[in-house]
Design a protein around this motif. Sequence first.
Motif, short mmCIF file in Angstrom:
data_model
loop_
_atom_site.label_atom_id
_atom_site.label_comp_id
_atom_site.label_asym_id
_atom_site.label_seq_id
_atom_site.Cartn_x
_atom_site.Cartn_y
_atom_site.Cartn_z
N UNK A 30 -2.16 9.56 11.51
CA UNK A 30 -1.71 8.38 10.74
C UNK A 30 -1.77 7.09 11.54
N UNK A 32 0.30 5.29 13.26
CA UNK A 32 1.37 4.29 13.09
C UNK A 32 2.67 4.94 13.49
N UNK A 33 3.71 4.15 13.73
CA UNK A 33 4.97 4.76 14.14
C UNK A 33 5.43 5.78 13.08
N UNK A 35 8.15 6.43 11.93
CA UNK A 35 9.12 5.87 10.99
C UNK A 35 8.47 4.95 9.96
N UNK A 36 7.17 4.65 10.14
CA UNK A 36 6.45 3.87 9.13
C UNK A 36 5.79 4.80 8.09
N UNK A 38 6.53 6.72 5.14
CA UNK A 38 7.68 6.79 4.23
C UNK A 38 7.55 7.92 3.21
N UNK A 41 5.15 13.81 1.61
CA UNK A 41 3.89 14.55 1.52
C UNK A 41 2.99 14.22 2.71
N UNK A 42 2.92 12.96 3.08
CA UNK A 42 2.08 12.56 4.21
C UNK A 42 2.63 13.13 5.51
N UNK B 135 -2.00 1.50 6.26
CA UNK B 135 -1.69 2.81 6.81
C UNK B 135 -0.50 3.37 6.07
N UNK B 136 -0.20 4.64 6.24
CA UNK B 136 -1.01 5.66 6.91
C UNK B 136 -2.06 6.24 5.96
N UNK B 137 -3.09 6.81 6.53
CA UNK B 137 -4.01 7.55 5.68
C UNK B 137 -3.24 8.67 5.01
N UNK B 139 -2.22 8.16 1.83
CA UNK B 139 -1.74 7.49 0.62
C UNK B 139 -2.76 7.68 -0.50
N UNK B 340 0.65 -0.81 12.20
CA UNK B 340 1.87 -0.05 11.99
C UNK B 340 3.14 -0.87 12.11
N UNK B 341 3.16 -1.86 12.97
CA UNK B 341 4.39 -2.62 13.20
C UNK B 341 4.86 -3.34 11.93
N UNK B 343 4.30 -2.20 8.97
CA UNK B 343 4.55 -1.20 7.93
C UNK B 343 5.86 -0.46 8.13
N UNK B 344 6.63 -0.88 9.13
CA UNK B 344 7.97 -0.34 9.25
C UNK B 344 8.76 -0.75 8.01
N UNK B 345 8.33 -1.83 7.36
CA UNK B 345 8.98 -2.28 6.13
C UNK B 345 8.15 -1.84 4.92
N UNK B 346 8.80 -1.82 3.76
CA UNK B 346 8.12 -1.44 2.52
C UNK B 346 8.38 -2.47 1.44
#
Lengths: 370, 370
Positions: A30, A32-33, A35-36, A38, A41-42, B135-137, B139, B340-341, B343-346
Amino acid sequence: MAWLTATYLIASAPERIEERAEALAIEQSVECPPEAVHDARIRDEIVARVASIEPAGEHRFRVNVRIAVQTTGGETAQLINMIFGNCSLWENVQLTGLELPPELLARFTGPRHGIAGIRELLGAPHRSLTSAAMKPQGMHVPAIATMCRTLARAGVDIVKDDHGIADQAYSPFAERVAACQAAIAEAVAATGKPSFYAPHLIGTPRTLRAHARIARDAGVRVVLVAPMLVGLPAFRDLVDEFPEFVYLAHPSFGGAARIAPALLFGRIFRLLGADAPIFVNYGGRFAYSQDECGTLTATAREPWGDVRPALPVPAGGMRLDRVEELLAFYGPDTMLLIGGNLLLAQGDALEARAREFVTTVEGIGARASA
Amino acid sequence: MAWLTATYLIASAPERIEERAEALAIEQSVECPPEAVHDARIRDEIVARVASIEPAGEHRFRVNVRIAVQTTGGETAQLINMIFGNCSLWENVQLTGLELPPELLARFTGPRHGIAGIRELLGAPHRSLTSAAMKPQGMHVPAIATMCRTLARAGVDIVKDDHGIADQAYSPFAERVAACQAAIAEAVAATGKPSFYAPHLIGTPRTLRAHARIARDAGVRVVLVAPMLVGLPAFRDLVDEFPEFVYLAHPSFGGAARIAPALLFGRIFRLLGADAPIFVNYGGRFAYSQDECGTLTATAREPWGDVRPALPVPAGGMRLDRVEELLAFYGPDTMLLIGGNLLLAQGDALEARAREFVTTVEGIGARASA
């Protein structure tokens, strides 16, 4: 849920290896961190995971990472991306192993001919095989054709372009193929022994296809390609489109320090359709150890699903006086490739020297199978 | 008689460096013992020669080798073969430099857009530029399209696929491109600010071409390609056939330890048509030093015959709190890529976070140009 397993050799302080291995699994999936991510399934189906960490020497560890098959899309370039994309840019990481589950392996045809197909083409069911490279690049076409005829007259099984011979003004591809095919036909008519010219296919995908057509139309049966130079995905396309060729795979641009030679040349090249991977022999001018060469050879030949065994072709600083030693080590399912060492001689002396190479190899093969 | 110059960093004992350098020149040209070269023309015009050997640290030497232009045939794959084919298999050799004489350089168009073309496309003549990776793949397409719209609404200049997103069953290429193009159009209609979706083109040459056509038909203007994954020659073909795209070049599978990053990403990718080479930033999760990043950036932008300057795109573990520092270092002709940084948020929080990224970058650019 299917997973493939990629194996990495990682240099690391023992107290950091778990963290590095986890980071590599993230990097190769993935990216990315955690925790990113969400979506559960992923996390469950896409994120790669560390399967095992084993010591492999001082401050070195062998790490198995399981990567979700669905992330590869069953496709060549994306498979490479998933197993050694970003982490190729890391320091101190080498890709050393690859295990594919049957459903993914079935997406790859592997060699169309392999050891058995090459033996059939050459009419040589048991003995060791020979190949010689035409050098140096820079020769004009008539000189190349003459050398081709000489080596075929001496009985060499496969007479190949040096991998430096491309489509230069001094020996254009189409003209060279026509001349060498004619030269080899002449030699075969004289000796009655099968022998094949293998031209070097190199270029962008459009050039590769154009040259492959020229070669096919000229009756060529064996070609030389450097998969890392043309790109692994382009090599895959070429094999798919021209399955009638026997593919000698050259290691040029293999930069093998980052991918273990046995894996790259013995397994990945084979997976993508190389019938006969050329590799640099131990004790020559490259730094491969005998162990590495043995592992590579075993990898190329070992049973692997429905993928045909590939014929190992040791080369690089090969000398006539080592033939016996090398065949004792590699065994008969081997094609010895000799280049510059033969070419110290010219004309009739070259033919005699090449014949000595052929008779030595075939003599050892005959003794072994007797 | 024209010659190109390739530069290698070779680890060697001082008393052996001359011999190693000579051997490398032979390896990269005629690849046979000098005494097997019987033709004076080939000795004079084809055999590569050592031009200089300079100390470069303890037991390290910088070696310039002159290679005959005619051996390259003016062709991409063969050029790579001549500069780093077999010697990529040597231990302790790194390719660090490449100088092409004008007649060879003229065979390569380089970036079709470069810094100026990208600025024109984005309507941003002076300021620093932004990019974000989705990211992440794993999705599904609707989630990717939503993220694409969110990032474009926040004002990000180029919203790109993560390089792990290919043509997997969970987000098929054609469906993804259509959805993301629609999403970005919606965002642009709302904000009035240009923003572009860059899909990842990956696969064998046949797939690359098919996907490029789909993207072009959908109105895509910017694409992401990893030249080392698809193969440098395949990348060259793609750029030639689809010159309308702006090419973001991803470093995946760059195995950069054997080719100096500045050379591979800043010069070779640019030579083959990369408009914007992505590279791993210093101080992130990769091991590049600030010096290396500075050299790479300078190499991508420096005057080089008629080859357009390319836009450097630092990435890899980028964080919002480093934007100011990074732009001070890289200057305005830069596109910051954050993945990724952000994407810690949504959802709304992601849009706010992305907007903070955009306004910070653009604010610094505005101050700098004021």
